[in-house]
Scaffold this active site. Sequence first.
Site, PDB file in Angstrom:
ATOM      1  CG  HIS A 122       0.922   3.405   2.095  1.00 49.44           C
ATOM      2  ND1 HIS A 122       1.547   3.701   3.284  1.00 49.44           N
ATOM      3  CD2 HIS A 122      -0.031   2.499   2.399  1.00 49.44           C
ATOM      4  CE1 HIS A 122       1.000   2.992   4.265  1.00 49.44           C
ATOM      5  NE2 HIS A 122       0.040   2.253   3.755  1.00 49.44           N
ATOM      6  CG  ASP A 200       5.974   1.799  -1.571  1.00 47.70           C
ATOM      7  OD1 ASP A 200       6.090   0.575  -1.385  1.00 47.70           O
ATOM      8  OD2 ASP A 200       5.124   2.493  -0.995  1.00 47.70           O
ATOM      9  CD  GLN A 203       0.037  -3.495  -1.788  1.00 49.12           C
ATOM     10  OE1 GLN A 203      -0.174  -4.650  -2.172  1.00 49.12           O
ATOM     11  NE2 GLN A 203      -0.350  -3.076  -0.596  1.00 49.12           N
ATOM     12  CE  LYS A 226       1.898  -3.859   2.530  1.00 45.14           C
ATOM     13  NZ  LYS A 226       0.590  -3.791   3.158  1.00 45.14           N
ATOM     14  CB  CYS A 364      -2.425   4.155   4.541  1.00 46.97           C
ATOM     15  SG  CYS A 364      -2.831   3.302   6.068  1.00 46.97           S
TER      16      CYS A 364
HETATM   17  N1  C6P Z   1      -0.423  -1.026   2.674  1.00 43.19           N
HETATM   18  C1  C6P Z   1      -2.737  -1.738   2.714  1.00 43.19           C
HETATM   19  O1  C6P Z   1      -3.708  -2.297   3.222  1.00 43.19           O
HETATM   20  P1  C6P Z   1       3.963  -1.608   5.884  1.00 43.19           P
HETATM   21  O2  C6P Z   1       2.746  -1.230   6.679  1.00 43.19           O
HETATM   22  O3  C6P Z   1       5.175  -0.876   6.373  1.00 43.19           O
HETATM   23  O4  C6P Z   1       4.163  -3.064   5.756  1.00 43.19           O
HETATM   24  O5  C6P Z   1       3.685  -1.120   4.372  1.00 43.19           O
HETATM   25  C2  C6P Z   1       3.379   0.214   4.113  1.00 43.19           C
HETATM   26  C3  C6P Z   1       2.968   0.374   2.680  1.00 43.19           C
HETATM   27  C4  C6P Z   1       3.761   1.116   1.830  1.00 43.19           C
HETATM   28  N2  C6P Z   1       3.465   1.252   0.528  1.00 43.19           N
HETATM   29  C5  C6P Z   1       2.390   0.681  -0.005  1.00 43.19           C
HETATM   30  C6  C6P Z   1       2.136   0.831  -1.472  1.00 43.19           C
HETATM   31  C7  C6P Z   1       1.533  -0.076   0.796  1.00 43.19           C
HETATM   32  O6  C6P Z   1       0.469  -0.656   0.244  1.00 43.19           O
HETATM   33  C8  C6P Z   1       1.814  -0.224   2.175  1.00 43.19           C
HETATM   34  C9  C6P Z   1       0.890  -0.973   3.089  1.00 43.19           C
HETATM   35  C10 C6P Z   1      -1.414  -1.787   3.420  1.00 43.19           C
HETATM   36  O7  C6P Z   1      -2.818  -1.168   1.622  1.00 43.19           O
HETATM   37  C11 C6P Z   1      -1.547  -1.361   4.852  1.00 43.19           C
HETATM   38  S1  C6P Z   1      -2.038   0.328   5.028  1.00 43.19           S
END
Ligand code: C6P
Length: 405
Positions: A122, A200, A203, A226, A364
């Site tokens: 991401h 990370d 997910q 999430k 992203c």
């Molecule tokens: N992915 C998706 O629709 P935040 O936005 O800080 O809560 O998470 C960022 C982030 C970081 N790593 C991974 C693997 C992610 O999937 C995400 C967030 C969302 O896929 C929003 S772009």
Amino acid sequence: MLDVEKIRKDFPILSRTVYGKPLVYFDNAATTQKPQCVIDSITESYCNVNANVHRGIHFLSQQATDQLEAARETVRAFINAESTAQVIFTRGTTESLNLLAYSFSEAFLSKGDVVLVSGMEHHSNIVPWQMNAERRGFTLKVIPVLDNGTLDMEAYAALLAEGGVKLVSVAHVSNVLGTINPIAQIVRMAHDAGAYASVDAAQSVPHLKVDVQALDADFLAFSGHKVYGPTGIGVLYGKRALLDAMPPYQGGGEMISKVTFEKTTYNELPYKFEAGTPDYVGSIALARALDYVSAVGIDAIAAHETELCQYAMEKMLQIPGMRIIGNAPERGGVISFLVGDIHPSDMGTLLDHLGIAVRTGHHCADPLMQRFGIFGTVRASFAMYNTRSEVDALVAGIERVRKMF
Ligand code: C6P
């Protein structure tokens, strides 16, 4: 087995309609819906316990502080960290990774050093490293992704063997491909090469058992929203010796021990990294969400989502022109797809009018799109409350849209 119908009753939003159709919510990788207990927690905090934490000697402030620190303990237990000192509350995965990239590179990285990320990251696990690479002079290298959506582990070993790698920072589960990376192996290989490893877990924490000690991860980041918790709250876990050696990310209240105009000394962990009034309401509600997940059972959730994903893939692959991006043997409940030459946003918009919420675009993860020679996908992502009949609605919806083109 999950009692999905019972679970659905805990999520008020699931009973609403969209365009007069029952809501089918398949955008869980973007954010999950919230159970009533999480919503109640936020109301309860503001109705009964609201006061700034760690500052007041009055009753409410003490109570809010106690609840915040109890929430930290809930997070600690959920990821099996050794100590609450290692649980830093942030705004989410993005802020956790920005904190890590800044403070780690300040403490440990300089010219000649290498940080490895993967080709399926991401943007929040790419851009902070790029920004700090410019500042500190280290180099960013990329573990390639194979055609089936898994990481090229031979290339990873070769990159480690080239030397200079100080940190490997990789997603546990891809938000686009659903690939579950062999994260314990990735961490072990990094350690064997003398590098640290950051995970990370945005997910993975909502869908799999994540145990930081079993993984031996040096750092791990995730977002509350999430995992059925509120927005604006997240976590960075780190090994104590590393966090101790890293400078603060932001300055302000709470992160200090003593301030004079000549010199400021910093607070102990985790407060050194929590400048300003923290989102204690969010932390407390996040703990409620984690308790909810624990009560349902993370293994049962994982089994349900895997089964649903397999069912969906089998059905979707029967649709002419269906292309699913990524075919990893180990995968979580995320399916990215394209149908013929139908533009993802056309597919997403038309599905939306059927009441089916999916995400479209690059998710992203632009470099991953470039790797697969595409500019975007449609993505369906599952949670504990999704059902087979919702998958059937999705499949019928895709089929209907396909016939329109
Ligand atoms: N992915 C998706 O629709 P935040 O936005 O800080 O809560 O998470 C960022 C982030 C970081 N790593 C991974 C693997 C992610 O999937 C995400 C967030 C969302 O896929 C929003 S772009």
